[in-house]
Design a protein around this motif. Sequence first.
Motif, short mmCIF file in Angstrom:
data_model
loop_
_atom_site.label_atom_id
_atom_site.label_comp_id
_atom_site.label_asym_id
_atom_site.label_seq_id
_atom_site.Cartn_x
_atom_site.Cartn_y
_atom_site.Cartn_z
N ALA A 186 -25.39 -49.02 19.50
CA ALA A 186 -25.45 -48.95 20.96
C ALA A 186 -24.26 -49.70 21.52
O ALA A 186 -23.93 -50.79 21.06
CB ALA A 186 -26.75 -49.56 21.48
N GLY A 187 -23.60 -49.12 22.49
CA GLY A 187 -22.44 -49.78 23.07
C GLY A 187 -22.08 -49.17 24.39
O GLY A 187 -22.65 -48.16 24.81
N ALA A 188 -21.12 -49.79 25.06
CA ALA A 188 -20.74 -49.32 26.38
C ALA A 188 -19.93 -48.04 26.31
O ALA A 188 -19.90 -47.26 27.26
CB ALA A 188 -19.92 -50.40 27.09
N VAL A 189 -19.28 -47.81 25.17
CA VAL A 189 -18.41 -46.64 25.05
C VAL A 189 -19.20 -45.45 24.53
O VAL A 189 -19.89 -45.53 23.51
CB VAL A 189 -17.24 -46.93 24.09
N VAL A 190 -19.11 -44.33 25.25
CA VAL A 190 -19.66 -43.07 24.76
C VAL A 190 -18.49 -42.24 24.25
O VAL A 190 -17.67 -41.75 25.03
CB VAL A 190 -20.41 -42.30 25.87
N PRO A 191 -18.36 -42.08 22.93
CA PRO A 191 -17.20 -41.36 22.39
C PRO A 191 -17.20 -39.89 22.80
O PRO A 191 -18.25 -39.29 23.05
CB PRO A 191 -17.39 -41.50 20.88
N THR A 192 -15.99 -39.33 22.85
CA THR A 192 -15.81 -37.92 23.16
C THR A 192 -14.98 -37.27 22.07
O THR A 192 -13.91 -37.78 21.71
CB THR A 192 -15.12 -37.74 24.52
N VAL A 193 -15.45 -36.15 21.56
CA VAL A 193 -14.72 -35.35 20.58
C VAL A 193 -14.33 -34.04 21.26
O VAL A 193 -15.21 -33.28 21.69
CB VAL A 193 -15.56 -35.07 19.33
N GLU A 241 -16.49 -47.67 16.90
CA GLU A 241 -16.50 -47.44 18.34
C GLU A 241 -15.14 -46.86 18.72
O GLU A 241 -14.12 -47.53 18.60
CB GLU A 241 -16.76 -48.75 19.09
N PHE A 242 -15.15 -45.62 19.19
CA PHE A 242 -13.88 -44.97 19.56
C PHE A 242 -14.03 -44.30 20.92
O PHE A 242 -15.12 -43.89 21.33
CB PHE A 242 -13.45 -43.96 18.50
N ASN A 243 -12.91 -44.18 21.61
CA ASN A 243 -12.93 -43.52 22.92
C ASN A 243 -12.89 -42.01 22.77
O ASN A 243 -13.77 -41.31 23.25
CB ASN A 243 -11.75 -44.00 23.78
N THR A 244 -11.83 -41.50 22.11
CA THR A 244 -11.70 -40.06 21.96
C THR A 244 -11.16 -39.70 20.60
O THR A 244 -10.35 -40.41 20.00
CB THR A 244 -10.74 -39.45 23.02
#
Length: 533
Positions: free
Chosen positions: A398-405, A372-375
């Motif tokens: 599934a988690g609250a964080v939607v990562p962004t690349v 699970e990573f933020n960016t």
Amino acid sequence: MVLLIGACKKNDEETLAAPRIFKASDINIAAGANSAKIKWAVPIFATGKALKYTVDFSKDQAFGTIAFSKVVDTAGITVTDDNIEVRTPYFVRIKANAFEDQPESKYVISSSFTLTGTQLFLAVRDAEIKENSVTLRFTSETGLSSIKLTPETGTAITTTLSAGDLTAGLKTISGLTGGLKYTAELLAGTKNKGNVTFTTSPATAYTVKISPTDDLAATIASAANGAVIGLNPGTYNLTALATFITAKTITLKSTSGNPEDTKVNYKEFDLEGTGAGIILSGIDLDGTAGAALYFLNLIGSQAANGSAATFTNIVVDNCIVHGATTAFLRADRGTAARDFKIGNITVNNSVVFDMGANGGSNYYTFHLNKLEFNTLTVSKSTFYNAGPGLVTASTTYAGAVVPTVNISYSTFNGFGGNAKYALLDANANPVNFSLQNSIVANTPKSGTVQAAALRSSGAGVTTTFSYNNTFGLYNALTGNVGLTFPSTVTQTANQTIDLGWTGATTSFTLPVGSSLRTASSTSIALGDPRWAY
């Protein structure tokens, strides 16, 4: 009737009054780089008369100080950088001088104008802006004499340009203050030939500084959370064992800011447990001698690699990283999806190569499955021969964080293999992905890659591939089937100019005059900026 005649006479007198009879009007200014032409209209009453006009130039509209003044006998004047400064707003006021029995006219004042000046400075390279020094590059011209640096606060510094500086077209200036904005002026005598601004790197408060004769491994092991370890120029060895950064975040930074004079031979950097993180800056990191598998490896603990852990951040800035046979970053060891969590992963202004066994590794360059990573942010960097695929975050969770690349202004060449997706495999996970203003060339490095450049079917995400140049992107070394993008990918202003690179190319300088030098969304060069200088 008498009143009407009187009123007309009064208006006529005002129109012809001495201070106005020859007054200039309708000032027109055409300003260029080094000169400006000022013209004005004169009343019909001035026709055929040998009038003279005084023209004053001032930096303030109140004309408290006159910077330049000249008397002319025409309705126009040309002013140059011999008379006024470039890149400085000026106002002009004009009056007709006394003539015969007429006194001088009232002034007419223009709006401001500026000489834009010659610009011989080239763009300042990020890697050449240090904490206490800067390298300024310029186009040489006869007469160049010095560079004046004016800090936002403090005293200006003037440095003389030697014959060698002029031949090289560059000058390194030291003795600067960290974290301070400077304006540089390139001078030929007193004439300005270029301006550029830059801000020095923030001042670093080192916890300790060491030299190659010191024990880097012991220094890391004993460092407290938040420690900043300064590496003086030279070569350091961490090849015997993996280096564990346990439950703390530390910084390893070259004191010179130059990765070409400060090298660390590594076996593997392991971030271990909650709180672990690392910042690497200005270092050549070479895994060849240590037979490195990974450059960075995330583990829960040495006893139980998969135990849950929340890491801090990873930053690799102004580094050269190479020589790991498996991956740049492995972060999939958590026992279950989302057991491992991290904030941000950043690679900036760095060169990464020879990662991933010539494209044959089982691990992507950024192997982020289950993490699970933020960016993940990659900017102004170059990757070549760097893995079978760029990013994977494919294990379903599934988690609250939607990562962004976010990948921008970077160059990728000669990568891909082992039937991986060349750019991204997010599978059904929600991952926002953007790759823009970059050059992507030559897949695979070995074997094959998937026919689709990426896989990402998560709901509610955006996938963007825009303002890029691509060529040589195929799914196999033979067969020449071009890579495709799913219809869900937004594509804008992409190009396919073949620059002649092969999978073995290691220098990616853009040809002089190439349209790719101005093809980005901000009208600068595509790819890692270092190749456009």
